[in-house]
Design a protein around this motif. Sequence first.
Motif, PDB file in Angstrom:
ATOM      1  N   GLY A 122      91.320  31.147  27.458  1.00 20.66           N
ATOM      2  CA  GLY A 122      91.196  31.161  26.010  1.00 20.66           C
ATOM      3  C   GLY A 122      89.899  30.551  25.523  1.00 20.66           C
ATOM      4  N   CYS A 123      88.949  30.344  26.426  1.00 14.81           N
ATOM      5  CA  CYS A 123      87.669  29.725  26.086  1.00 14.81           C
ATOM      6  C   CYS A 123      86.519  30.644  26.505  1.00 14.81           C
ATOM      7  N   VAL A 180      90.436  20.674  32.550  1.00 11.16           N
ATOM      8  CA  VAL A 180      90.356  21.133  31.160  1.00 11.16           C
ATOM      9  C   VAL A 180      90.773  22.595  31.019  1.00 11.16           C
ATOM     10  N   GLY A 181      91.404  23.146  32.047  1.00 16.06           N
ATOM     11  CA  GLY A 181      91.945  24.495  31.949  1.00 16.06           C
ATOM     12  C   GLY A 181      90.990  25.612  32.307  1.00 16.06           C
ATOM     13  N   GLY A 182      89.819  25.289  32.830  1.00 11.46           N
ATOM     14  CA  GLY A 182      88.882  26.319  33.245  1.00 11.46           C
ATOM     15  C   GLY A 182      89.219  26.863  34.619  1.00 11.46           C
ATOM     16  N   LEU A 183      88.709  28.044  34.920  1.00 11.55           N
ATOM     17  CA  LEU A 183      88.906  28.660  36.229  1.00 11.55           C
ATOM     18  C   LEU A 183      87.666  28.459  37.093  1.00 11.55           C
ATOM     19  N   VAL A 184      87.874  28.504  38.382  1.00 10.90           N
ATOM     20  CA  VAL A 184      86.787  28.329  39.343  1.00 10.90           C
ATOM     21  C   VAL A 184      86.521  29.678  40.007  1.00 10.90           C
ATOM     22  N   ILE A 185      85.278  30.161  39.871  1.00 11.47           N
ATOM     23  CA  ILE A 185      84.890  31.463  40.420  1.00 11.47           C
ATOM     24  C   ILE A 185      83.857  31.242  41.522  1.00 11.47           C
ATOM     25  N   ALA A 186      84.178  31.659  42.739  1.00  7.98           N
ATOM     26  CA  ALA A 186      83.238  31.593  43.857  1.00  7.98           C
ATOM     27  C   ALA A 186      82.572  32.946  44.028  1.00  7.98           C
ATOM     28  N   ASP A 187      81.273  32.987  43.834  1.00  9.09           N
ATOM     29  CA  ASP A 187      80.495  34.206  44.026  1.00  9.09           C
ATOM     30  C   ASP A 187      80.142  34.305  45.509  1.00  9.09           C
ATOM     31  N   GLU A 188      80.836  35.189  46.225  1.00  5.72           N
ATOM     32  CA  GLU A 188      80.644  35.343  47.668  1.00  5.72           C
ATOM     33  C   GLU A 188      79.851  36.599  48.021  1.00  5.72           C
ATOM     34  N   VAL A 189      79.126  37.140  47.053  1.00 11.17           N
ATOM     35  CA  VAL A 189      78.370  38.367  47.300  1.00 11.17           C
ATOM     36  C   VAL A 189      77.375  38.161  48.438  1.00 11.17           C
TER      37      VAL A 189
END
Length: 444
Positions: free
Chosen positions: A141-142, A246-255
Amino acid sequence: MSTDLMPNRFTPGEATIPMRESELIARRDNVLGNSYRLQYRRPVHFIRGEGMWLYDPDGRRYLDFYNNVPSLGHCNPEVNAAMTEQASRISANTRYLEPRLVDYAERLVGTFPQELNRVVFTCTGSESNDLALRIARLVSGCEGVIVTSHAYHGTSAATAMVSPNLGDAVKLSPAVRMVSLHGPAGVSEMQAAAFFEEQVRSAIADLNRRGTGVAALLFDSIFSSDGVWVDPPGFIAGGVNAVREVGGLVIADEVQPGFGRTGKNMWGFERHEVVPDLVTLGKPMGNGFPIGAVVGRKTAMDRFGAAARYSNTFGGNTVGIAAADAVLTILHRDRILEHAHVMGERLRVGLQQLATRHPGVRDVRNAGLFFGIDIGLDGMGAAGRRAMALEIVNLLRDDGVLISTTGANEDTLKVRPPLVCQAEHVDRFLEAIEHALRKAAAPV
């Protein structure tokens, strides 16, 4: 910061170019958009590739120590055969039932921690990161996204706006905050974890104060564009926890670091002993065929899927799945991860020995077959280090070996050969770079 962050590029008039290539360059310039760049002072002209080698029209071969896209070597015959066989039967999309899609999806998620058990297929790494950002923003939601200060995450409008690497002319989103890494900031590895967490918490506080909130921490788990900062393992954990608080997501860029590039692990984030919420895949997945993916947690994927439909005609098409399936088979069957680790160790030891003989090598960093080699002599300023690194890259090109540069100052050599490289290829590279170092450091 420069508005053109591709210093290792062809600049007309800088070097003498043979007539054949000059005419081809003129034809390109007459029809292609001028956002394109050619690499090297004297552009290379290739007509075929095989394994570790690229060949020019005269039959001269160049050792490829740069292209991570053909992760199993150029024109891998087994991958090509799988694509050919599938293309001769049908090329269809994910709106139709097709068992090979499901078979591959099950195999792929089986390589991840059990929490990451859903996959959506895309065409490119840029598209994967674009989709991951959409998911993170809907779930949280952010809007706010935290990235490293010289990160590159793609070429779409959304990913360009979270890619500081693209330069001042490409404006970042107002919802983006950049964090520094310990290496470029001159902070010791002992303080790396505390430094990264402090940077992330400051970014979170600023995003919250401005009412943006935090949707995601998006990071390339080998920090390639920042200069290949791989150690110490685990230094990102505090920042990951802060975002989740704080409700954020963690995105690992494995490209770039994914599919065994780092040697001991299939995925770069595993070195840091964290489990992201979303993982983005691209380039090496199909050994060059355009296929990518987002792998994620069921909860996040379900929330996004309930509110939005996502598929496209090409993402997850049967030919791409055949290529990706062949890549995964070869990675497991031929123990490519172990091989990448062994070859990476051979190259690391060779480079460290080289550094004792050549003061122009300031530092060597690697995980598996992904290397950052800092260049510069004592007393050199940033401009001098950058010029020396670019000189080495172009000397290597003239010697038939391909690499490039990275980092905010572009004074770090970026070395990432196909994972099938052998001892003789490593030794050839070490011989060539020693010769280039000697010439680049010689008085003019």
